[in-house]
Write a protein that holds these residues in place. Sequence first.
Motif, PDB file in Angstrom:
ATOM      1  N   VAL A  26       1.031  -1.111   0.386  1.00  0.00           N
ATOM      2  CA  VAL A  26       0.257   0.161   0.247  1.00  0.00           C
ATOM      3  C   VAL A  26       0.927   1.609   0.216  1.00  0.00           C
ATOM      4  O   VAL A  26       0.445   2.495  -0.589  1.00  0.00           O
ATOM      5  N   PHE A  27       1.908   1.327   0.355  1.00  0.00           N
ATOM      6  CA  PHE A  27       2.506   2.079   1.083  1.00  0.00           C
ATOM      7  C   PHE A  27       3.615   2.775  -0.698  1.00  0.00           C
ATOM      8  O   PHE A  27       3.956   3.859  -0.452  1.00  0.00           O
ATOM      9  N   ALA A  28       3.629   1.756  -0.967  1.00  0.00           N
ATOM     10  CA  ALA A  28       5.049   1.241  -2.173  1.00  0.00           C
ATOM     11  C   ALA A  28       4.104   2.149  -2.981  1.00  0.00           C
ATOM     12  O   ALA A  28       4.458   2.659  -3.937  1.00  0.00           O
ATOM     13  N   ASP A  29       2.573   2.040  -3.269  1.00  0.00           N
ATOM     14  CA  ASP A  29       1.689   2.134  -4.108  1.00  0.00           C
ATOM     15  C   ASP A  29       1.581   3.941  -3.906  1.00  0.00           C
ATOM     16  O   ASP A  29       1.514   4.511  -4.894  1.00  0.00           O
ATOM     17  N   ALA A  30       1.471   3.751  -2.673  1.00  0.00           N
ATOM     18  CA  ALA A  30       1.148   6.108  -2.620  1.00  0.00           C
ATOM     19  C   ALA A  30       2.268   6.674  -3.247  1.00  0.00           C
ATOM     20  O   ALA A  30       2.407   7.190  -3.614  1.00  0.00           O
ATOM     21  N   LEU A  31       3.791   6.199  -2.633  1.00  0.00           N
ATOM     22  CA  LEU A  31       4.987   6.897  -3.285  1.00  0.00           C
ATOM     23  C   LEU A  31       4.789   6.861  -4.909  1.00  0.00           C
ATOM     24  O   LEU A  31       5.209   7.239  -5.387  1.00  0.00           O
ATOM     25  N   GLN A  32       4.901   5.374  -5.413  1.00  0.00           N
ATOM     26  CA  GLN A  32       4.631   5.251  -6.976  1.00  0.00           C
ATOM     27  C   GLN A  32       4.492   6.067  -7.532  1.00  0.00           C
ATOM     28  O   GLN A  32       3.878   7.070  -8.936  1.00  0.00           O
ATOM     29  N   ASP A  33       2.804   6.276  -7.017  1.00  0.00           N
ATOM     30  CA  ASP A  33       1.487   6.892  -7.683  1.00  0.00           C
ATOM     31  C   ASP A  33       1.424   9.027  -7.534  1.00  0.00           C
ATOM     32  O   ASP A  33       1.509   9.316  -8.346  1.00  0.00           O
ATOM     33  N   ALA A  34       2.651   9.214  -5.982  1.00  0.00           N
ATOM     34  CA  ALA A  34       3.049  10.465  -6.071  1.00  0.00           C
ATOM     35  C   ALA A  34       3.953  10.894  -6.943  1.00  0.00           C
ATOM     36  O   ALA A  34       3.814  12.128  -8.081  1.00  0.00           O
ATOM     37  N   VAL A  35       4.670   9.703  -6.916  1.00  0.00           N
ATOM     38  CA  VAL A  35       5.748  10.437  -8.247  1.00  0.00           C
ATOM     39  C   VAL A  35       6.053  10.235  -9.620  1.00  0.00           C
ATOM     40  O   VAL A  35       6.206  11.181 -10.112  1.00  0.00           O
ATOM     41  N   GLY A  36       4.422   9.330  -9.785  1.00  0.00           N
ATOM     42  CA  GLY A  36       3.977   9.554 -11.565  1.00  0.00           C
ATOM     43  C   GLY A  36       3.215  10.187 -11.824  1.00  0.00           C
ATOM     44  O   GLY A  36       2.114  10.468 -12.875  1.00  0.00           O
ATOM     45  N   SER A  37       2.399  11.185 -10.549  1.00  0.00           N
ATOM     46  CA  SER A  37       1.125  11.532 -10.619  1.00  0.00           C
ATOM     47  C   SER A  37       1.441  12.415 -11.967  1.00  0.00           C
ATOM     48  O   SER A  37       2.716  13.130 -12.281  1.00  0.00           O
ATOM     49  N   GLU A  38       0.595  12.569 -12.588  1.00  0.00           N
ATOM     50  CA  GLU A  38       0.349  14.019 -14.008  1.00  0.00           C
ATOM     51  C   GLU A  38      -0.258  15.245 -13.359  1.00  0.00           C
ATOM     52  O   GLU A  38       0.686  16.412 -14.309  1.00  0.00           O
ATOM     53  N   ALA A  39       0.530  15.789 -12.564  1.00  0.00           N
ATOM     54  CA  ALA A  39       0.017  16.979 -11.921  1.00  0.00           C
ATOM     55  C   ALA A  39       0.951  17.177 -11.762  1.00  0.00           C
ATOM     56  O   ALA A  39       1.934  18.144 -11.572  1.00  0.00           O
ATOM     57  N   ARG A  40       2.285  16.080 -11.746  1.00  0.00           N
ATOM     58  CA  ARG A  40       4.020  16.847 -11.670  1.00  0.00           C
ATOM     59  C   ARG A  40       4.348  17.312 -12.945  1.00  0.00           C
ATOM     60  O   ARG A  40       4.119  16.756 -14.643  1.00  0.00           O
ATOM     61  N   SER A  41       4.829  18.495 -13.634  1.00  0.00           N
ATOM     62  CA  SER A  41       5.108  18.771 -15.337  1.00  0.00           C
ATOM     63  C   SER A  41       6.254  18.058 -15.747  1.00  0.00           C
ATOM     64  O   SER A  41       7.380  17.672 -15.110  1.00  0.00           O
ATOM     65  N   SER A  42       6.726  18.121 -17.179  1.00  0.00           N
ATOM     66  CA  SER A  42       7.161  17.664 -17.574  1.00  0.00           C
ATOM     67  C   SER A  42       8.708  17.791 -17.612  1.00  0.00           C
ATOM     68  O   SER A  42       9.222  16.915 -16.956  1.00  0.00           O
ATOM     69  N   ALA A  43       8.805  19.257 -17.078  1.00  0.00           N
ATOM     70  CA  ALA A  43      10.436  19.848 -17.076  1.00  0.00           C
ATOM     71  C   ALA A  43      10.549  18.805 -15.111  1.00  0.00           C
ATOM     72  O   ALA A  43      11.912  18.771 -15.312  1.00  0.00           O
ATOM     73  N   GLU A  44       9.968  18.528 -14.424  1.00  0.00           N
ATOM     74  CA  GLU A  44      10.150  18.359 -13.098  1.00  0.00           C
ATOM     75  C   GLU A  44      10.116  16.689 -13.750  1.00  0.00           C
ATOM     76  O   GLU A  44      11.542  16.021 -13.108  1.00  0.00           O
ATOM     77  N   ARG A  45      10.154  16.290 -14.453  1.00  0.00           N
ATOM     78  CA  ARG A  45       9.736  14.447 -14.549  1.00  0.00           C
ATOM     79  C   ARG A  45      11.324  14.547 -15.506  1.00  0.00           C
ATOM     80  O   ARG A  45      11.992  13.189 -14.798  1.00  0.00           O
ATOM     81  N   LEU A  46      11.270  15.733 -16.373  1.00  0.00           N
ATOM     82  CA  LEU A  46      13.070  15.275 -17.063  1.00  0.00           C
ATOM     83  C   LEU A  46      14.234  15.634 -15.984  1.00  0.00           C
ATOM     84  O   LEU A  46      15.432  14.447 -15.974  1.00  0.00           O
ATOM     85  N   ARG A  47      13.715  15.999 -14.981  1.00  0.00           N
ATOM     86  CA  ARG A  47      14.701  15.612 -13.807  1.00  0.00           C
ATOM     87  C   ARG A  47      15.147  14.419 -12.607  1.00  0.00           C
ATOM     88  O   ARG A  47      15.925  13.827 -12.328  1.00  0.00           O
ATOM     89  N   ASP A  48      14.397  13.811 -12.803  1.00  0.00           N
ATOM     90  CA  ASP A  48      14.116  12.335 -11.949  1.00  0.00           C
ATOM     91  C   ASP A  48      15.442  11.719 -12.312  1.00  0.00           C
ATOM     92  O   ASP A  48      15.047  11.119 -11.858  1.00  0.00           O
ATOM     93  N   GLU A  49      15.635  11.441 -13.721  1.00  0.00           N
ATOM     94  CA  GLU A  49      16.845  10.666 -14.295  1.00  0.00           C
ATOM     95  C   GLU A  49      17.958  11.021 -13.139  1.00  0.00           C
ATOM     96  O   GLU A  49      18.699  10.623 -12.858  1.00  0.00           O
ATOM     97  N   TYR A  50      18.003  12.511 -13.186  1.00  0.00           N
ATOM     98  CA  TYR A  50      19.152  11.966 -12.374  1.00  0.00           C
ATOM     99  C   TYR A  50      18.535  12.992 -10.223  1.00  0.00           C
ATOM    100  O   TYR A  50      20.370  12.494  -9.552  1.00  0.00           O
ATOM    101  N   ARG A  51      17.479  12.807 -10.299  1.00  0.00           N
ATOM    102  CA  ARG A  51      16.919  13.043  -8.188  1.00  0.00           C
ATOM    103  C   ARG A  51      17.078  11.504  -8.371  1.00  0.00           C
ATOM    104  O   ARG A  51      16.432  11.627  -6.770  1.00  0.00           O
TER     105      ARG A  51
END
Length: 278
Positions: A26-51
């Motif tokens: 349950v907790f893993a899904d909550a975190l995965q959902d938060a990181v994968g949320s469409e509310a995060r901009s594409s510019a933010e997602r691009l930095r996931d590669e480094y962060r």
Amino acid sequence: MHTLVRSIQKSVKVLVCTSLLSSSYVFADALQDAVGSEARSSAERLRDEYRHPQQTLRFFDIQANMAVAEISPGGGWYSNILAPLLKDDGTYYAAHFYVEEGGPAYYKKSLDAFNAKVAADESFSNVKVTAFHPTKALDFAPAGSLDRVLTFRNVHNWYMGDDQAGIDNAFSSFFKALKPGGILGVVEHALPEKFDDEFQKKSGYMKQSTVVAAAEKAGFTLMATSDINANPLDSADHEKGVWTLPPSLRLGDVDRAKYLAIGESNRMTLKFIKPTTK
């Protein structure tokens, strides 16, 4: 009788294991959902590669029902993950810039933008905005109230601004705010130990030994380190310090392709615990 007892014990073990696995799932899904949320901009997602936000927050064992403080969230890159994650069952303290008369103008601009987001974004409705400064605002959350304190690429700022006292004060304030057994998570630009200490005053990079020493001085114990945010392509020796690399690219078009190929900085990822006994 013995057979019955063993059967009951086995059933209990199965139920306990199933419960633990379900809880983690349950907790893993909550975190995965938060990181994968469409509310995060594409510019933010691009930095996931480094962060590597999902892996980093798992390393710090962030759970959706915790009281968590993020130090100096700035524009809210991690806030856009943590605020929704902690909204329903946890508490998120955004220990933002301390604004004072005569202080940097961008402190107020950044804080105003963050407060506007808190007011407008429903997913930020449970965010507590407080202030942190390593010499002027240290009580960013009630003493002994937090499960986690997180700081991402901030230690160099405290050192460059207020020398050793800056980082000593910061880590002491984190220790005070955490519950016994609470975790401090630190991500920082990593300076190779072979470099002269003076590099820490101007480069934006810090030695891991300096960070660990400050945390231990405050009372923390180093639990674990991770290479999640390591970048072996980064030499840490650049004309404009860490800001030579993306996203800042302070040299403009000079060797731009070279620095883009290196990527963002090499970073230490450290997990400390506040001991449960003195």
